[in-house]
Design an enzyme around this catalytic site. Structure first.
Site, PDB file in Angstrom:
ATOM      1  N   LYS A 114      36.923   6.988  25.006  1.00  0.00           N
ATOM      2  CA  LYS A 114      36.823   6.253  23.738  1.00  0.00           C
ATOM      3  C   LYS A 114      38.096   5.484  23.440  1.00  0.00           C
ATOM      4  O   LYS A 114      38.040   4.334  23.008  1.00  0.00           O
ATOM      5  CB  LYS A 114      36.490   7.212  22.579  1.00  0.00           C
ATOM      6  CG  LYS A 114      35.043   7.691  22.605  1.00  0.00           C
ATOM      7  CD  LYS A 114      34.589   8.284  21.283  1.00  0.00           C
ATOM      8  CE  LYS A 114      33.103   8.644  21.353  1.00  0.00           C
ATOM      9  NZ  LYS A 114      32.620   9.397  20.202  1.00  0.00           N
ATOM     10  N   LYS A 197      23.316   6.165  29.670  1.00  0.00           N
ATOM     11  CA  LYS A 197      22.697   7.144  28.771  1.00  0.00           C
ATOM     12  C   LYS A 197      22.191   6.443  27.508  1.00  0.00           C
ATOM     13  O   LYS A 197      22.857   5.554  26.979  1.00  0.00           O
ATOM     14  CB  LYS A 197      23.771   8.183  28.438  1.00  0.00           C
ATOM     15  CG  LYS A 197      23.567   9.050  27.226  1.00  0.00           C
ATOM     16  CD  LYS A 197      24.743  10.001  27.062  1.00  0.00           C
ATOM     17  CE  LYS A 197      25.391   9.883  25.682  1.00  0.00           C
ATOM     18  NZ  LYS A 197      24.871  10.672  24.620  1.00  0.00           N
ATOM     19  N   LYS A 200      23.028   6.416  20.409  1.00  0.00           N
ATOM     20  CA  LYS A 200      22.922   5.855  19.060  1.00  0.00           C
ATOM     21  C   LYS A 200      23.790   4.627  18.901  1.00  0.00           C
ATOM     22  O   LYS A 200      23.484   3.734  18.142  1.00  0.00           O
ATOM     23  CB  LYS A 200      23.419   6.871  18.017  1.00  0.00           C
ATOM     24  CG  LYS A 200      22.493   8.004  17.729  1.00  0.00           C
ATOM     25  CD  LYS A 200      23.003   8.736  16.495  1.00  0.00           C
ATOM     26  CE  LYS A 200      23.365  10.171  16.786  1.00  0.00           C
ATOM     27  NZ  LYS A 200      24.750  10.443  17.079  1.00  0.00           N
TER      28      LYS A 200
END
Ligand code: ATP
Ligand code: LTN
Length: 332
Positions: A114, A197, A200
């Site tokens: 991240k 993957k 959201k």
């Protein structure tokens, strides 16, 4: 006899959960809540590590909780609550952070990914300490098992290390939790990019099927899912990632075995197969969506359910926190 404890949670990072969250997490949660004394949280403090609009975050928190309930988590059976409503999480996190090595936290791959993606100036310290807050979530409840996706395994391992370290230094305090990872449905992939993957926070939502989407929108996304030019419905993850992903979704939602689905569609095209899957998806999520929207229609009642569950969670959490505060030498 008391049941073993289970803990899990999700971030309220979107208006709707996606079907990967449902297949990879919520179905297991629902099934495990009978045999375990379960705690399910909406981890809004974790969500603060990403930029948020305050009113939107509040809404997403309610919407996430409503989807847990709609998917079958029963707030009278399991403790379903919002993390920030139990102050002990942030309090234990502080104590645990003083026992976590800087190098140890720096090795967390989610943080590395991240922070790399966001760049140094958009990476906050909360993102760095995120796994320590997660450890506090789990350890406060004397948890036995933590059902999570494979991406969270390293965080549960850090949690175990911290618990063992604390117990070693101050005496038996925390139960050591075990991660539980559902192998065959651990990963649902994006319908447009079956190597990534489903998530959201994907950049494009063309390949994401949302639990709260209108059924006709979900059906369209399935009809447009990327496949291959071979034309036969068979599982081959390596060479046919798109079709294999659709087969996994089909099997997970119907409880059928993949070979039986392959047989049913043998000699028929992808169009038929996708139509069949679209029906399965609409049938599964129609009622879930209706129930979630009904709950969201009465936010005061939903807030009341969450508040009473938070009170129940606090009782358990406070006991652990008290013990920890006393052991590390804070004046009681
Ligand atoms: P975000 O993009 O905000 O990180 P996400 O959709 O990837 O969200 P998380 O909130 O990180 O989901 O995960 C919640 C739970 O759902 C976890 O247990 C995770 O393993 C599971 N999960 C998420 N995406 C998938 C997926 N594509 N396949 C299977 N399980 C998934
Ligand atoms: N980090 C997890 C969410 C999460 C969690 C937890 C999961 C926060 N606290 C405790 C299990 C147990 C995620 O991103 N899926």
């Amino acid at each position: 006899m008391s049941r073993p404890r289970l803990y899990s949670g999700m971030q309220p990072s979107a208006d709707s959960l996606q079907i990967g969250n449902y297949i990879g997490a919520l179905i297991q949660w629902r099934d495990l809540q009978e045999a375990y004394e379960a705690f399910f949280s909406v981890v809004d403090l974790h969500a603060l590590t990403q930029p948020n609009d305050p009113e939107e975050l509040r809404q997403q928190t309610r919407r996430t909780a409503a989807q847990y309930i709609a998917a079958g988590i029963e707030p009278s059976k399991s403790t379903l609550y919002v993390q920030s409503q139990v102050p002990a999480h942030a309090q234990l996190q502080w104590v645990l952070s003083t026992m976590t090595g800087f190098g140890e936290a720096s090795r967390m791959t989610q943080f590395k990914d991240k922070s790399h993606r966001y760049g140094a100036d958009k990476t906050n310290v909360g993102l760095f300490t995120y796994p320590i807050l997660m450890a506090a979530d789990i350890l406060l409840y004397q948890t036995d098992i933590v059902p999570v996706g494979d991406d969270q395994k390293q965080h549960v391992e850090l949690t175990r290390d911290l618990a063992e370290r604390f117990n070693g230094r101050y005496g038996e305090t925390f139960r050591i939790p075990m991660p539980v990872i559902q192998r065959d449905t651990a990963r649902i992939y994006d319908l447009q990019n079956p190597l990534a993957k489903m998530s959201k926070s994907a950049e494009s939502d063309a390949g994401v099927v949302w639990m709260l989407d209108d059924p006709s929108v979900s059906a369209k996304k399935i009809m447009r899912a990327v496949t291959d030019s071979e034309g036969s419905v068979r599982f081959d993850k390596e060479n046919k990632p798109g079709v294999s992903n659709l087969l996994v979704i089909y099997a997970a939602l119907t409880g059928r075995q993949i070979p039986s689905i392959e047989d049913e569609y043998a000699g028929r095209g992808y169009g038929d197969f996708k139509k069949g899957l679209a029906e399965v998806v609409v049938e599964e999520f129609g009622p879930v969506r209706a129930r979630a929207l009904e709950l969201l229609d009465d936010p005061a009642e939903l807030d009341r359910i969450l508040a009473s569950n938070a009170a129940r969670a606090s009782e358990v959490a406070e006991k652990t926190l008290d013990d920890v505060y006393a052991k590390v030498g804070l004046l009681r």
